[in-house]
Design an enzyme around this catalytic site. Structure first.
Site, PDB file in Angstrom:
ATOM      1  N   HIS A 357       0.806  -1.229   0.000  1.00 23.38           N
ATOM      2  CA  HIS A 357       0.000   0.000   0.000  1.00 23.38           C
ATOM      3  C   HIS A 357       0.832   1.268   0.000  1.00 23.38           C
ATOM      4  O   HIS A 357       0.270   2.356   0.128  1.00 23.38           O
ATOM      5  CB  HIS A 357      -0.925   0.051   1.214  1.00 23.38           C
ATOM      6  CG  HIS A 357      -1.926  -1.050   1.273  1.00 23.38           C
ATOM      7  ND1 HIS A 357      -3.210  -0.924   0.803  1.00 23.38           N
ATOM      8  CD2 HIS A 357      -1.830  -2.308   1.745  1.00 23.38           C
ATOM      9  CE1 HIS A 357      -3.862  -2.058   0.995  1.00 23.38           C
ATOM     10  NE2 HIS A 357      -3.043  -2.912   1.560  1.00 23.38           N
ATOM     11  N   LYS A 548      -9.153  13.434   5.086  1.00 23.63           N
ATOM     12  CA  LYS A 548      -8.256  12.284   5.009  1.00 23.63           C
ATOM     13  C   LYS A 548      -7.195  12.493   6.076  1.00 23.63           C
ATOM     14  O   LYS A 548      -7.140  13.558   6.692  1.00 23.63           O
ATOM     15  CB  LYS A 548      -7.613  12.206   3.622  1.00 23.63           C
ATOM     16  CG  LYS A 548      -6.967  13.507   3.153  1.00 23.63           C
ATOM     17  CD  LYS A 548      -6.391  13.406   1.752  1.00 23.63           C
ATOM     18  CE  LYS A 548      -7.416  13.465   0.646  1.00 23.63           C
ATOM     19  NZ  LYS A 548      -7.416  12.351  -0.247  1.00 23.63           N
ATOM     20  N   THR A 656      -9.076   6.033  -1.676  1.00 18.98           N
ATOM     21  CA  THR A 656     -10.394   5.423  -1.819  1.00 18.98           C
ATOM     22  C   THR A 656     -11.475   6.463  -1.520  1.00 18.98           C
ATOM     23  O   THR A 656     -12.612   6.323  -1.980  1.00 18.98           O
ATOM     24  CB  THR A 656     -10.574   4.216  -0.877  1.00 18.98           C
ATOM     25  OG1 THR A 656     -10.088   4.571   0.425  1.00 18.98           O
ATOM     26  CG2 THR A 656      -9.810   3.004  -1.386  1.00 18.98           C
ATOM     27  N   LYS A 660     -15.377   7.372  -3.155  1.00 19.26           N
ATOM     28  CA  LYS A 660     -16.592   7.619  -2.362  1.00 19.26           C
ATOM     29  C   LYS A 660     -17.256   8.931  -2.776  1.00 19.26           C
ATOM     30  O   LYS A 660     -18.486   9.018  -2.911  1.00 19.26           O
ATOM     31  CB  LYS A 660     -16.245   7.640  -0.863  1.00 19.26           C
ATOM     32  CG  LYS A 660     -15.774   6.264  -0.349  1.00 19.26           C
ATOM     33  CD  LYS A 660     -15.048   6.326   0.995  1.00 19.26           C
ATOM     34  CE  LYS A 660     -14.288   5.014   1.217  1.00 19.26           C
ATOM     35  NZ  LYS A 660     -13.309   5.085   2.323  1.00 19.26           N
TER      36      LYS A 660
HETATM   37  C1  26Q Z   1       3.304   0.456  10.396  1.00 18.25           C
HETATM   38  C2  26Q Z   1       4.185   0.070  11.404  1.00 18.25           C
HETATM   39  C3  26Q Z   1       4.017   0.533  12.702  1.00 18.25           C
HETATM   40  C4  26Q Z   1       2.944   1.360  12.992  1.00 18.25           C
HETATM   41  C5  26Q Z   1       2.062   1.727  11.999  1.00 18.25           C
HETATM   42  C6  26Q Z   1       2.257   1.293  10.698  1.00 18.25           C
HETATM   43  C7  26Q Z   1       1.306   1.663   9.637  1.00 18.25           C
HETATM   44  C8  26Q Z   1      -0.051   1.705   9.900  1.00 18.25           C
HETATM   45  C9  26Q Z   1      -0.946   2.067   8.929  1.00 18.25           C
HETATM   46  C10 26Q Z   1       1.732   1.983   8.370  1.00 18.25           C
HETATM   47  C11 26Q Z   1       0.821   2.341   7.387  1.00 18.25           C
HETATM   48  C12 26Q Z   1      -0.535   2.386   7.667  1.00 18.25           C
HETATM   49  C13 26Q Z   1      -1.580   2.735   6.695  1.00 18.25           C
HETATM   50  C14 26Q Z   1      -1.391   2.913   5.420  1.00 18.25           C
HETATM   51  C15 26Q Z   1      -2.495   3.288   4.532  1.00 18.25           C
HETATM   52  O1  26Q Z   1      -3.609   3.523   4.971  1.00 18.25           O
HETATM   53  N1  26Q Z   1      -2.256   3.317   3.224  1.00 18.25           N
HETATM   54  C16 26Q Z   1      -3.285   3.657   2.274  1.00 18.25           C
HETATM   55  O2  26Q Z   1      -3.886   2.457   1.816  1.00 18.25           O
HETATM   56  C17 26Q Z   1      -5.021   2.733   1.006  1.00 18.25           C
HETATM   57  C18 26Q Z   1      -5.660   1.403   0.655  1.00 18.25           C
HETATM   58  O3  26Q Z   1      -4.895   0.727  -0.283  1.00 18.25           O
HETATM   59  C19 26Q Z   1      -4.636   3.534  -0.224  1.00 18.25           C
HETATM   60  O4  26Q Z   1      -5.809   3.872  -0.894  1.00 18.25           O
HETATM   61  C20 26Q Z   1      -3.870   4.791   0.169  1.00 18.25           C
HETATM   62  O5  26Q Z   1      -3.390   5.432  -0.981  1.00 18.25           O
HETATM   63  C21 26Q Z   1      -2.725   4.433   1.097  1.00 18.25           C
HETATM   64  O6  26Q Z   1      -2.084   5.616   1.572  1.00 18.25           O
END
Ligand code: 26Q
Length: 808
Positions: A357, A548, A656, A660
């Site tokens: 992602h 967002k 996403t 929406k």
């Molecule tokens: C990782 C390690 C430790 C703590 C937190 C994390 C962590 C948590 C959440 C790293 C990343 C995230 C979230 C990422 C995210 O939401 N990415 C999004 O994913 C969507 C679904 O595919 C995409 O539409 C977005 O573009 C993308 O930013």
């Protein structure tokens, strides 16, 4: 809740059941019942039917010997469940009427249900949409995750600053969940590994917790199938040390329990930047181990032979957060099922798929090797063994040089050695997918270039989607009713029926009704903002919305700076025919992300100043709406005219929210990034406002040595807006507050705010012009709704099912 005259003795059998639940399961009588009691009684009543279908679904999958899909995710951002369940079961009207006979307003009790906010943003919400689509498509599937006691923090805005407060969704209990004490697993940490002469390896952890399953039913559209979301909670094996208790050491007596329960206490509120803390790795392993043990146990129980696992189970890793599952399955196969390493590796790869992602280098998870080894000594050995095999295979290819070997390795060398979770997930999966076409192409060119050369068939694209049930039918009932009247009922079953709506875009009467629906949603949002923030908005103004997570790459700053420039323009040229605008912002910043928090403060400072300036009056109003979450998105999106999707090209994997908004009749202003590109291809260039550099242009500009100062000096509008912000026009109490933020734009501007500013401002003026002809505008919005059905998560899940999981 008031007992009114209408609430005479109920004769409705459903009302009888709700009342019975209130009395016998909640233990309250009708006069004493408070709204939360009615909510619980209503949920318990409809839950009974859900349980019947749940059991049928489980039995049917078992009887068919069906292959199951396992979606492993550290996040499930499901939001509220009552409205979702009622509407998917088709019981909305019946329950509303039944409650009415009891003097209870269904909408009112729906509104007090807490959000299950077990996620940060897009990735977590995608997991929730996928769970709904899996059930709707009648695919047997389990979601696996963590039952955080405290989900995503609540955001309060104090004097313009973000404050984080604990989120307590379980405070009133959770009538949706079922604890399964019998489904519990041992999860160990640390200790030693001993290899015996017979080749047997034995890991003796020094510490262990029990993972207990807590199940929530996931109801598919029309209640066709009910799947399970299985969330793990950590318990101590020995909840209380009685010897310590008897000695009077109460804290010591409970310390083990505290330590165990800390594991599943709180969601890490970071998106995009990994936390890198030991507790996070413990969470990842805890949930991976419990899930993999559960999957293996179920397989052996149903099918007997572990060797058939890939035929009966497809495990999808939602980003690298569950990537340690690859090593865990290898451990179970080799150490507990006596499988040879190569056979275990083959089986593992055939079972896993991995979804990426993000391409942001700082967001790629890696763990310091000493930490990984101390916590998971056996897994460290397995990672080394996988790496040896991988690198030998790589070396066998003549044109793989040392640089490529270093890039392919599961271990990052040079400086502090680290375990690369993305490489582990890639190596351990037969499929690696991106979430939009551009993102997938960039994966091949950047982070995974060398692994892609080695395994050219592995990377594939699965463009994200959203469930039209929650994101149209439930959140926008008025628009749903209008669409149904125009094209019939089938679009919730198959969103790709929506194109029929395009035939109505040229019908003036239909357009007027369409615009009236939008206006009524804006009136409702304006009422919410008036009540919650005391700000009055004109529902006839253009509602321009950016909601967002707050992140520099998403460029809320670009939007705010352009707002300041517009403010200047309106004041300088009051004689022009300005389009009245309401600029809405919402979103949370990671608590440790300094610039993101400062951007929130800036939005609030700018709002306070402009909203109080009589010289712009109703031409420009700004609001930062606090505590963005799924439920707030459900209120805001149906009321939006303009959807801001303005990330630096190449940086937003998909997005996403963009889908929406378009589905709810907003036009997009956006860059050629993520799924925006595919939205443009479907709705057509005339019905979207695209601006700015492409991903290739961004990369080229960075490579050439981008000089933002020159760009700013060449744009008087931008220079003036930045000068105003930097000099304290919006922060008279602390004139230097934004000096650093603005200086950052002058000297590096990594996210290319300056480079895209003029193009963005130009696109905004094109928006103004289009808004002047409301017939043309509305026609465009209808084309958006008609053409974004493809972005249904049903289509996405079908693609995964056919091309990755082999279950359709
Ligand atoms: C990782 C390690 C430790 C703590 C937190 C994390 C962590 C948590 C959440 C790293 C990343 C995230 C979230 C990422 C995210 O939401 N990415 C999004 O994913 C969507 C679904 O595919 C995409 O539409 C977005 O573009 C993308 O930013």
């Amino acid at each position: 809740m008031n007992v009114t005259a209408a609430a005479a003795t109920p004769t409705d059998p459903l009302a009888d059941r709700i009342l019975d639940a209130l009395i016998h399961r909640i233990g309250k009588d009708r006069d004493a019942a408070r709204p939360h009691d009615w909510l619980a009684a209503t949920i318990l009543t409809i839950r009974d039917e859900i349980i019947d279908r749940w059991m049928e679904s489980t039995k049917a999958a078992h009887a068919a010997g069906a292959k199951r899909v396992y979606y492993l995710s550290l996040e499930f951002l499901i939001g509220r469940l009552l409205r979702d369940a009622l509407s998917n079961l088709g019981h909305n009207d019946a329950v509303r009427d039944a409650l009415a006979t009891l003097g209870v307003d269904l909408a009112e009790i729906e509104e007090i249900e807490p959000d299950a906010a077990l996620g940060n943003g897009g990735l977590g919400r995608l997991a929730a949409c996928f769970m709904e689509s899996l059930a709707s498509l009648e695919l047997p599937a389990y979601g696996y995750g963590i039952r955080y006691v405290n989900g995503m923090f609540r955001q309060r805005i104090d004097d313009g600053w973000q404050m984080e407060l604990p989120e307590t969704w379980l405070a009133h209990g959770n009538p949706w969940e079922f604890e399964r004490r019998e489904s519990a697993y041992f999860v160990g940490f640390g200790g030693e590994v001993v290899a015996h002469d017979n080749g047997q390896v034995h890991w003796s952890p020094v510490e262990a917790v029990e993972a207990v399953a807590v199940d929530t039913p996931v109801v598919g559209w029309r209640g066709k199938r009910v799947n399970t979301l299985r969330l793990w909670t950590a318990k101590a094996f020995d909840p209380i040390k009685l010897d310590k208790f008897n000695e009077g050491d109460f804290q010591g007596a409970l310390s083990g329990q505290m330590r165990a329960e800390t594991l599943t206490r709180v969601l890490y509120p970071n998106d995009s930047t990994p936390a890198g803390q030991e507790l996070r790795l413990r969470q990842e392993y805890f949930f991976s181990s419990a899930s993999i043990q559960d999957i293996v146990r179920r397989h052996v129980q149903y099918f007997g032979d572990i060797a058939t696992l890939p035929d009966k189970a497809a495990i999808q890793l939602n980003d690298t957060h569950p990537a340690v599952s690859v090593a865990e399955l290898m451990r179970l196969l080799t150490d507990h099922h006596d499988m040879a390493f190569d056979a275990a590796w083959d089986l593992t790869r055939r079972t896993f798929g991995y979804t990426n992602h993000t391409l942001l280098p700082e967001a790629l998870e890696s763990w310091p090797l000493p930490l990984f080894e101390r916590l998971l000594p056996r897994h460290m050995q397995i990672v080394y063994a996988i790496n040896a095999k991988l690198l030998r295979e790589a070396r066998a290819n003549a044109d793989v040089d040392d640089r490529a070997i270093a890039a392919i390795s599961l271990i990052e060398e040079g400086g502090e050695r680290r375990v690369r979770m993305a490489n582990l997930a890639f190596a351990g999966s037969h499929s690696v997918n991106g979430v939009a076409a551009l993102h997938t192409a960039l994966m091949k060119q950047t982070v995974f270039a060398d692994l892609h050369r080695m395994y050219p068939d592995r990377i594939n694209n699965k463009t994200n989607g959203i469930t039209p049930r929650r994101w149209l039918q439930q959140c926008n009932p008025a628009l749903t009713a209008l669409i149904r009247e125009a094209i019939g009922d089938g679009f919730c079953d198959d969103a790709e029926k929506l194109p029929a709506l395009a035939a109505h875009a040229d019908d003036a009467a239909f357009r007027e009704r369409f615009a009236a629906v939008k206006r009524s949603n804006k009136v409702a949002l304006a009422a919410y903002i008036k009540d919650s923030m005391g700000l009055r908005l004109d529902p006839d103004a253009l509602f321009d919305v950016q909601i967002k997570r707050i992140h520099e790459y998403k460029r809320q700053l670009l939007n705010i700076v352009e707002t300041v420039a517009l403010y200047d323009q309106i004041r300088s040229h009051p004689e022009r025919d300005w389009t009245p605008r309401v600029k809405l912002f919402a979103g949370k910043a990671a608590s440790s992300y300094h610039n993101a928090k400062l951007i929130i403060k800036l939005a609030n400072d700018v709002a306070r100043r402009i909203n109080a300036d009589p010289s712009v009056g109703d031409l420009l109003k700004i609001a930062f709406i606090p505590n963005y979450n799924v439920s707030l998105a459900e209120k805001i999106i149906p009321a939006a005219d303009l959807s801001e999707q303005i990330s630096t090209a190449g940086m937003e994997a998909s997005g996403t929210g963009n889908m929406k908004f378009a589905l709810n009749g907003a036009l997009t202003i956006g860059t050629l990034d993520g799924a925006n590109i595919e939205i443009k291809d479907r709705v057509g260039d005339d019905h979207i406002f695209i601006f700015g550099m492409t991903a290739d242009e961004v990369a080229a500009k960075r490579a050439d040595g981008y000089r933002p100062r020159d760009v700013i000096d060449a744009s008087p509008e931008l220079a003036q807006a930045l000068a105003a912000i930097a000099s304290g026009v919006f922060s008279p109490d602390d004139p230097k507050r934004y000096e650093g933020l603005v200086a950052g734009l002058y000297d590096h501007d990594w996210f290319m705010v300056a480079a895209d500013f003029d193009a963005f401002a130009g696109a905004q003026r094109a928006v103004d012009a289009r808004w002047q002809d409301r017939a043309v505008w509305t026609r465009s919005t209808i084309h958006n709704v008609a053409n974004v059905g493809w972005f249904s998560s049903d289509r996405t899940i079908r693609d995964y099912a056919r091309e990755i999981w082999g279950v359709m």
